[in-house]
Motif scaffolding. Structure first.
Motif, PDB file in Angstrom:
ATOM      1  N   ALA A  12       0.820  -1.209   0.000  1.00 15.92           N
ATOM      2  CA  ALA A  12       0.000   0.000   0.000  1.00 15.92           C
ATOM      3  C   ALA A  12       0.856   1.262   0.000  1.00 15.92           C
ATOM      4  CB  ALA A  12      -0.932  -0.010   1.215  1.00 15.92           C
ATOM      5  N   TRP A  13       1.881   1.271   0.820  1.00 16.49           N
ATOM      6  CA  TRP A  13       2.741   2.460   0.887  1.00 16.49           C
ATOM      7  C   TRP A  13       3.521   2.660  -0.404  1.00 16.49           C
ATOM      8  CZ3 TRP A  13       2.302   6.359   4.029  1.00 16.49           C
ATOM      9  CH2 TRP A  13       1.668   6.171   5.252  1.00 16.49           C
ATOM     10  N   THR A  14       4.000   1.581  -0.999  1.00 20.06           N
ATOM     11  CA  THR A  14       4.745   1.698  -2.252  1.00 20.06           C
ATOM     12  C   THR A  14       3.831   2.198  -3.366  1.00 20.06           C
ATOM     13  OG1 THR A  14       6.204  -0.091  -1.575  1.00 20.06           O
ATOM     14  CG2 THR A  14       6.180   0.466  -3.913  1.00 20.06           C
ATOM     15  N   GLY A  15       2.657   1.616  -3.484  1.00 20.51           N
ATOM     16  CA  GLY A  15       1.704   2.069  -4.495  1.00 20.51           C
ATOM     17  C   GLY A  15       1.316   3.527  -4.309  1.00 20.51           C
ATOM     18  N   SER A  16       1.118   3.931  -3.064  1.00 18.06           N
ATOM     19  CA  SER A  16       0.761   5.329  -2.789  1.00 18.06           C
ATOM     20  C   SER A  16       1.899   6.280  -3.136  1.00 18.06           C
ATOM     21  CB  SER A  16       0.398   5.501  -1.307  1.00 18.06           C
ATOM     22  OG  SER A  16      -0.749   4.755  -1.010  1.00 18.06           O
ATOM     23  N   ALA A  17       3.134   5.889  -2.838  1.00 16.98           N
ATOM     24  CA  ALA A  17       4.280   6.751  -3.139  1.00 16.98           C
ATOM     25  C   ALA A  17       4.464   6.906  -4.646  1.00 16.98           C
ATOM     26  CB  ALA A  17       5.549   6.173  -2.510  1.00 16.98           C
ATOM     27  N   ILE A  18       4.296   5.816  -5.385  1.00 11.30           N
ATOM     28  CA  ILE A  18       4.432   5.897  -6.836  1.00 11.30           C
ATOM     29  C   ILE A  18       3.303   6.741  -7.427  1.00 11.30           C
ATOM     30  CG2 ILE A  18       4.404   4.551  -8.982  1.00 11.30           C
ATOM     31  CD1 ILE A  18       5.732   2.272  -7.388  1.00 11.30           C
ATOM     32  N   VAL A  46      -1.135   4.872 -13.205  1.00  8.10           N
ATOM     33  CA  VAL A  46      -1.658   3.540 -13.535  1.00  8.10           C
ATOM     34  C   VAL A  46      -0.653   2.463 -13.110  1.00  8.10           C
ATOM     35  CG1 VAL A  46      -2.314   2.016 -15.446  1.00  8.10           C
ATOM     36  CG2 VAL A  46      -3.124   4.382 -15.393  1.00  8.10           C
ATOM     37  N   LEU A  47       0.615   2.728 -13.352  1.00  6.46           N
ATOM     38  CA  LEU A  47       1.670   1.804 -12.949  1.00  6.46           C
ATOM     39  C   LEU A  47       1.657   1.575 -11.435  1.00  6.46           C
ATOM     40  CD1 LEU A  47       4.211   0.164 -13.815  1.00  6.46           C
ATOM     41  CD2 LEU A  47       5.527   2.221 -13.297  1.00  6.46           C
ATOM     42  N   ALA A  48       1.328   2.598 -10.684  1.00 12.49           N
ATOM     43  CA  ALA A  48       1.267   2.471  -9.222  1.00 12.49           C
ATOM     44  C   ALA A  48       0.241   1.421  -8.806  1.00 12.49           C
ATOM     45  CB  ALA A  48       0.927   3.815  -8.583  1.00 12.49           C
ATOM     46  N   GLY A  49      -0.903   1.417  -9.461  1.00 14.96           N
ATOM     47  CA  GLY A  49      -1.916   0.413  -9.154  1.00 14.96           C
ATOM     48  C   GLY A  49      -1.445  -0.995  -9.480  1.00 14.96           C
ATOM     49  N   VAL A  50      -0.771  -1.131 -10.604  1.00 13.85           N
ATOM     50  CA  VAL A  50      -0.260  -2.437 -11.016  1.00 13.85           C
ATOM     51  C   VAL A  50       0.812  -2.922 -10.036  1.00 13.85           C
ATOM     52  CG1 VAL A  50       1.003  -3.651 -12.833  1.00 13.85           C
ATOM     53  CG2 VAL A  50      -0.798  -2.037 -13.443  1.00 13.85           C
ATOM     54  N   VAL A  51       1.727  -2.025  -9.660  1.00 10.51           N
ATOM     55  CA  VAL A  51       2.798  -2.395  -8.729  1.00 10.51           C
ATOM     56  C   VAL A  51       2.225  -2.761  -7.363  1.00 10.51           C
ATOM     57  CG1 VAL A  51       4.782  -1.495  -7.446  1.00 10.51           C
ATOM     58  CG2 VAL A  51       4.603  -1.092  -9.899  1.00 10.51           C
ATOM     59  N   GLY A  52       1.289  -1.955  -6.869  1.00 11.48           N
ATOM     60  CA  GLY A  52       0.674  -2.241  -5.568  1.00 11.48           C
ATOM     61  C   GLY A  52      -0.039  -3.573  -5.550  1.00 11.48           C
ATOM     62  N   LYS A  53      -0.797  -3.860  -6.618  1.00  7.37           N
ATOM     63  CA  LYS A  53      -1.510  -5.137  -6.682  1.00  7.37           C
ATOM     64  C   LYS A  53      -0.539  -6.305  -6.800  1.00  7.37           C
ATOM     65  CE  LYS A  53      -5.152  -7.696  -6.962  1.00  7.37           C
ATOM     66  NZ  LYS A  53      -5.954  -7.926  -5.768  1.00  7.37           N
ATOM     67  N   ALA A  54       0.501  -6.141  -7.617  1.00  8.26           N
ATOM     68  CA  ALA A  54       1.495  -7.207  -7.771  1.00  8.26           C
ATOM     69  C   ALA A  54       2.207  -7.481  -6.448  1.00  8.26           C
ATOM     70  CB  ALA A  54       2.509  -6.831  -8.849  1.00  8.26           C
ATOM     71  N   ALA A  56       0.985  -6.924  -3.459  1.00  5.29           N
ATOM     72  CA  ALA A  56       0.027  -7.558  -2.553  1.00  5.29           C
ATOM     73  C   ALA A  56      -0.123  -9.042  -2.889  1.00  5.29           C
ATOM     74  CB  ALA A  56      -1.318  -6.849  -2.646  1.00  5.29           C
ATOM     75  N   MET A  57      -0.139  -9.352  -4.181  1.00  5.02           N
ATOM     76  CA  MET A  57      -0.252 -10.754  -4.589  1.00  5.02           C
ATOM     77  C   MET A  57       1.008 -11.538  -4.242  1.00  5.02           C
ATOM     78  SD  MET A  57      -2.202 -10.245  -8.219  1.00  5.02           S
ATOM     79  CE  MET A  57      -2.159 -11.959  -8.674  1.00  5.02           C
ATOM     80  N   ALA A  58       2.138 -10.842  -4.141  1.00  3.04           N
ATOM     81  CA  ALA A  58       3.404 -11.489  -3.775  1.00  3.04           C
ATOM     82  C   ALA A  58       3.539 -11.667  -2.260  1.00  3.04           C
ATOM     83  CB  ALA A  58       4.576 -10.675  -4.314  1.00  3.04           C
ATOM     84  N   MET A  60       3.132  -9.125   0.111  1.00  2.00           N
ATOM     85  CA  MET A  60       3.554  -7.927   0.846  1.00  2.00           C
ATOM     86  C   MET A  60       2.389  -7.048   1.257  1.00  2.00           C
ATOM     87  SD  MET A  60       6.935  -6.828  -1.192  1.00  2.00           S
ATOM     88  CE  MET A  60       7.526  -8.017  -2.354  1.00  2.00           C
ATOM     89  N   GLY A  61       1.170  -7.506   1.019  1.00  2.00           N
ATOM     90  CA  GLY A  61      -0.020  -6.763   1.414  1.00  2.00           C
ATOM     91  C   GLY A  61      -0.477  -7.178   2.798  1.00  2.00           C
ATOM     92  N   VAL A  62      -1.616  -6.674   3.211  1.00  2.00           N
ATOM     93  CA  VAL A  62      -2.190  -7.010   4.513  1.00  2.00           C
ATOM     94  C   VAL A  62      -2.762  -8.420   4.433  1.00  2.00           C
ATOM     95  CG1 VAL A  62      -3.975  -6.416   6.172  1.00  2.00           C
ATOM     96  CG2 VAL A  62      -2.705  -4.618   5.044  1.00  2.00           C
ATOM     97  N   GLN A  63      -2.369  -9.263   5.354  1.00  2.00           N
ATOM     98  CA  GLN A  63      -2.871 -10.632   5.397  1.00  2.00           C
ATOM     99  C   GLN A  63      -4.253 -10.640   6.042  1.00  2.00           C
ATOM    100  OE1 GLN A  63      -1.120 -12.911   3.781  1.00  2.00           O
ATOM    101  NE2 GLN A  63       0.359 -11.283   3.397  1.00  2.00           N
ATOM    102  N   PRO A  64      -5.171 -11.473   5.530  1.00  2.00           N
ATOM    103  CA  PRO A  64      -6.520 -11.511   6.092  1.00  2.00           C
ATOM    104  C   PRO A  64      -6.522 -11.997   7.539  1.00  2.00           C
ATOM    105  CG  PRO A  64      -6.262 -13.178   4.375  1.00  2.00           C
ATOM    106  CD  PRO A  64      -5.007 -12.368   4.412  1.00  2.00           C
ATOM    107  N   ASP A  65      -7.376 -11.396   8.342  1.00  2.00           N
ATOM    108  CA  ASP A  65      -7.519 -11.763   9.748  1.00  2.00           C
ATOM    109  C   ASP A  65      -8.403 -13.015   9.837  1.00  2.00           C
ATOM    110  OD1 ASP A  65      -7.749 -11.870  12.480  1.00  2.00           O
ATOM    111  OD2 ASP A  65      -8.858  -9.984  12.686  1.00  2.00           O
ATOM    112  N   PRO A  66      -7.938 -14.082  10.459  1.00  2.00           N
ATOM    113  CA  PRO A  66      -8.734 -15.317  10.527  1.00  2.00           C
ATOM    114  C   PRO A  66     -10.090 -15.113  11.208  1.00  2.00           C
ATOM    115  CG  PRO A  66      -6.481 -15.745  11.229  1.00  2.00           C
ATOM    116  CD  PRO A  66      -6.616 -14.264  11.051  1.00  2.00           C
ATOM    117  N   ALA A  67     -10.152 -14.240  12.200  1.00  2.00           N
ATOM    118  CA  ALA A  67     -11.420 -14.006  12.892  1.00  2.00           C
ATOM    119  C   ALA A  67     -12.427 -13.346  11.957  1.00  2.00           C
ATOM    120  CB  ALA A  67     -11.190 -13.136  14.124  1.00  2.00           C
ATOM    121  N   VAL A  68     -11.972 -12.399  11.148  1.00  2.00           N
ATOM    122  CA  VAL A  68     -12.861 -11.724  10.212  1.00  2.00           C
ATOM    123  C   VAL A  68     -13.318 -12.696   9.130  1.00  2.00           C
ATOM    124  CG1 VAL A  68     -12.992  -9.891   8.473  1.00  2.00           C
ATOM    125  CG2 VAL A  68     -11.864  -9.456  10.646  1.00  2.00           C
ATOM    126  N   GLU A  69     -12.414 -13.513   8.636  1.00  2.00           N
ATOM    127  CA  GLU A  69     -12.777 -14.493   7.621  1.00  2.00           C
ATOM    128  C   GLU A  69     -13.798 -15.495   8.168  1.00  2.00           C
ATOM    129  OE1 GLU A  69     -11.914 -14.234   4.400  1.00  2.00           O
ATOM    130  OE2 GLU A  69     -10.952 -12.373   5.031  1.00  2.00           O
TER     131      GLU A  69
END
Length: 89
Positions: A12-18, A46-54, A56-58, A60-69
């Motif tokens: 999220a921070w990397t995507g926001s900075a880009i 546009v590249l920022a969105g692609v980098v942020g999503k990539a 997160a898929m790798a 480096m994003g926020v991991q889902p909380d088991p209680a919420v799931e």
């Protein structure tokens, strides 16, 4: 819920900075009246969105909380049961 997990990740921070850099380039291009630099700035956004999503898929994003799931799964099951009951009667 969002206060605990909203944007607190490297992705999220990397995507926001880009995206911020892209908006700065595009804003400067508007002042300079340069269509080419404006397009470059928007491409960076546009590249920022692609980098942020990539990132997160790798993983480096926020991991889902088991209680919420678990809560979501329970709510979904209740909704399905209510729908079946409504259709049966």
């Amino acid at each position: 819920m969002s206060a605990a997990s909203h944007g607190h990740s490297v992705a999220a921070w990397t995507g926001s900075a880009i995206a911020f850099a892209g908006f700065c380039v595009a804003g400067a291009a508007m002042i300079m009246e340069s269509v080419m630099f404006f397009a470059v700035g928007m491409a960076v956004v546009v590249l920022a969105g692609v980098v942020g999503k990539a990132m997160a898929m790798a993983g480096m994003g926020v991991q889902p909380d088991p209680a919420v799931e678990a809560y979501k799964a329970e709510a979904y099951a209740k909704a399905q049961a209510a729908a079946l009951t409504a259709n049966a009667g």
